[in-house]
Design an enzyme around this catalytic site. Structure first.
Site, mmCIF file in Angstrom:
data_model
loop_
_atom_site.group_PDB
_atom_site.id
_atom_site.type_symbol
_atom_site.label_atom_id
_atom_site.label_comp_id
_atom_site.label_asym_id
_atom_site.label_seq_id
_atom_site.Cartn_x
_atom_site.Cartn_y
_atom_site.Cartn_z
ATOM 1 N N HIS A 8 44.204 -41.143 -53.371
ATOM 2 C CA HIS A 8 42.788 -40.739 -53.365
ATOM 3 C C HIS A 8 42.699 -39.232 -53.650
ATOM 4 C CE1 HIS A 8 38.631 -41.611 -51.349
ATOM 5 N NE2 HIS A 8 38.531 -40.668 -52.274
ATOM 6 N N TYR A 24 35.697 -44.417 -47.013
ATOM 7 C CA TYR A 24 34.234 -44.516 -46.969
ATOM 8 C C TYR A 24 33.743 -45.310 -45.758
ATOM 9 C CZ TYR A 24 34.623 -43.102 -51.912
ATOM 10 O OH TYR A 24 34.929 -42.462 -53.071
HETATM 11 N N1 LIG Z 1 37.703 -40.453 -55.982
HETATM 12 C C1 LIG Z 1 37.040 -39.541 -55.305
HETATM 13 O O1 LIG Z 1 37.628 -38.603 -54.727
HETATM 14 C C2 LIG Z 1 35.536 -39.622 -55.254
HETATM 15 C C3 LIG Z 1 34.797 -38.508 -54.807
HETATM 16 C C4 LIG Z 1 33.409 -38.607 -54.779
HETATM 17 C C5 LIG Z 1 32.781 -39.773 -55.188
HETATM 18 N N2 LIG Z 1 33.517 -40.858 -55.599
HETATM 19 C C6 LIG Z 1 32.864 -42.138 -56.011
HETATM 20 O O2 LIG Z 1 31.854 -41.848 -56.966
HETATM 21 C C7 LIG Z 1 30.600 -42.348 -56.511
HETATM 22 C C8 LIG Z 1 29.465 -41.507 -57.035
HETATM 23 O O3 LIG Z 1 29.587 -40.147 -56.653
HETATM 24 P P1 LIG Z 1 28.561 -39.448 -55.637
HETATM 25 O O4 LIG Z 1 28.114 -40.453 -54.678
HETATM 26 O O5 LIG Z 1 29.234 -38.281 -55.092
HETATM 27 O O6 LIG Z 1 27.387 -38.861 -56.521
HETATM 28 P P2 LIG Z 1 26.453 -39.353 -57.713
HETATM 29 O O7 LIG Z 1 26.600 -40.787 -58.006
HETATM 30 O O8 LIG Z 1 26.643 -38.376 -58.804
HETATM 31 O O9 LIG Z 1 24.984 -39.068 -57.070
HETATM 32 C C9 LIG Z 1 24.508 -39.812 -55.988
HETATM 33 C C10 LIG Z 1 23.152 -39.224 -55.569
HETATM 34 O O10 LIG Z 1 22.192 -39.367 -56.627
HETATM 35 C C11 LIG Z 1 21.068 -40.147 -56.164
HETATM 36 N N3 LIG Z 1 20.674 -41.026 -57.275
HETATM 37 C C12 LIG Z 1 21.365 -42.089 -57.760
HETATM 38 N N4 LIG Z 1 20.717 -42.623 -58.813
HETATM 39 C C13 LIG Z 1 19.595 -41.887 -58.988
HETATM 40 C C14 LIG Z 1 18.521 -41.960 -59.905
HETATM 41 N N5 LIG Z 1 18.504 -42.863 -60.865
HETATM 42 N N6 LIG Z 1 17.525 -41.032 -59.801
HETATM 43 C C15 LIG Z 1 17.547 -40.084 -58.816
HETATM 44 N N7 LIG Z 1 18.557 -39.962 -57.922
HETATM 45 C C16 LIG Z 1 19.570 -40.857 -58.008
HETATM 46 C C17 LIG Z 1 21.560 -40.926 -54.976
HETATM 47 O O11 LIG Z 1 20.464 -41.226 -54.133
HETATM 48 P P3 LIG Z 1 20.339 -42.589 -53.256
HETATM 49 O O12 LIG Z 1 21.676 -42.887 -52.671
HETATM 50 O O13 LIG Z 1 19.298 -42.236 -52.255
HETATM 51 O O14 LIG Z 1 19.887 -43.700 -54.152
HETATM 52 C C18 LIG Z 1 22.570 -39.958 -54.368
HETATM 53 O O15 LIG Z 1 21.888 -38.989 -53.591
HETATM 54 C C19 LIG Z 1 30.775 -42.335 -54.987
HETATM 55 O O16 LIG Z 1 29.785 -43.085 -54.316
HETATM 56 C C20 LIG Z 1 32.169 -42.869 -54.860
HETATM 57 O O17 LIG Z 1 32.183 -44.278 -55.035
HETATM 58 C C21 LIG Z 1 34.882 -40.782 -55.651
#
Ligand SMILES: NC(=O)c1ccc[n+]([C@@H]2O[C@H](COP(=O)([O-])OP(=O)(O)OC[C@H]3O[C@@H](n4cnc5c(N)ncnc54)[C@H](OP(=O)(O)O)[C@@H]3O)[C@@H](O)[C@H]2O)c1
Length: 274
Positions: A109, A46
């Site tokens: 990962h 990241y």
């Molecule tokens: N292990 C892996 O391979 C892997 C892969 C993907 C992700 N991850 C981890 O999982 C975390 C979360 O996944 P993700 O980032 O893909 O997606 P997510 O958490 O499902 O969605 C994030 C999106 O939703 C928006 N959001 C968040 N809270 C909200 C709310 N209450 N109302 C409206 N919109 C909202 C955010 O906007 P804003 O940012 O503008 O607030 C962002 O655009 C990652 O950040 C990472 O730490 C791990």
């Protein structure tokens, strides 16, 4: 084969993928800690481990009260996916975070490319001997891959992080983790924004007068799964934290359980055959 070591991953954490602008990242981690979050999820890939580590160090919350998780860079980015390079990558995670150890270290990962279970878990054993982490986890694995990992790893695998939300309900992995005493951590718990387009979630959200984000997170909690929604804005950080106050009733849970769509948001050439 060894079993999972007891671990208690906090129900809700802050995700930080695509939050690599220094100011935005430090601000969001600091806000989250002030709001009450005690779990932060980052990764070598990241590009924000320094910012995450510095925010935690600068906050008034003692380091030992924050559950910090990171993931070692996956083979896509390394020329030499051998034990020694994984050990070095793991040490570099700690250096960037500015900590002696993390609470949860995802030793894999993505299990693709040149992924080699024997070399990977030998590296994890060495990092464990150095005290680099309290618990070992894996990401993006199927039950078959976790079986294979548990067969070769001397360090118990305590947690599994995979994509999970109402459009990818992961029944098999939930059952697997429960059977083996492992914690399941849902990434993309808002389907990377997709949850706002699911009518069933919106209906439940309207019924309770809350956001669809809270409904998705409350459903995951009801399944005994921890979530790490990424949020950069204070409004989103607070909204997601409020999901801890939302109790879904049986009808809500049944409605979400019966959503008959499977829509994975994350796939890449390094993904296993899901
Ligand atoms: N292990 C892996 O391979 C892997 C892969 C993907 C992700 N991850 C981890 O999982 C975390 C979360 O996944 P993700 O980032 O893909 O997606 P997510 O958490 O499902 O969605 C994030 C999106 O939703 C928006 N959001 C968040 N809270 C909200 C709310 N209450 N109302 C409206 N919109 C909202 C955010 O906007 P804003 O940012 O503008 O607030 C962002 O655009 C990652 O950040 C990472 O730490 C791990």
């Amino acid at each position: 084969m060894v079993g999972g070591e007891p671990i208690d991953v906090p129900d809700l954490g802050l995700g930080t993928y695509r939050n690599d602008d220094w100011d935005q990242c430090t601000e969001s981690v600091q806000t989250a800690l002030e709001v009450g979050y005690r779990h932060v999820d980052t990764a070598e890939a990241y590009g924000n481990e320094e910012a995450v580590g510095e925010s935690i160090a600068a906050s008034s919350i003692p380091r030992e009260d924050v559950f910090l998780a990171t993931k070692v860079l996956h083979p896509k980015f390394t020329d030499d996916y051998a034990t020694e390079s994984i050990v070095q990558n793991g040490r570099a995670c700690l250096e960037r975070l500015g900590v002696d150890s993390v609470d949860l270290f995802y030793g894999v990962h993505w299990p693709g490319g040149e992924y080699d279970p024997a070399e990977t878990f030998e590296a994890c054993e060495r990092l464990d001997e150095e005290g680099a982490f309290d618990h070992l986890g894996v990401c993006n694995m199927t039950p078959e891959l976790i079986d294979e990992a548990r067969d070769v790893s001397d360090v118990p695998i305590s947690a599994v992080q995979v994509e999970m939300h109402p459009l990818l309900q992961q029944e098999e992995l939930r059952e697997y983790c429960e059977r083996h005493g492992m914690d399941l951590v849902a990434y993309a718990p808002l389907g990377n924004g997709r949850m706002f387009e699911v009518p069933e979630l919106q209906e439940i959200a309207d019924k309770h007068g809350v956001s669809a984000a809270r409904v998705s997170l409350a459903w995951l909690r009801e399944k005994g799964v921890s979530s790490i929604p990424k949020a950069a804005s204070e409004d989103h950080i607070r909204d997601n934290w409020q999901s801890l106050e939302l109790a879904l009733d049986d009808e809500d849970v049944r409605k979400i359980d019966s959503i008959d769509r499977e829509e994975r948001q994350y796939d890449n050439p390094y993904a296993p055959d899901w």
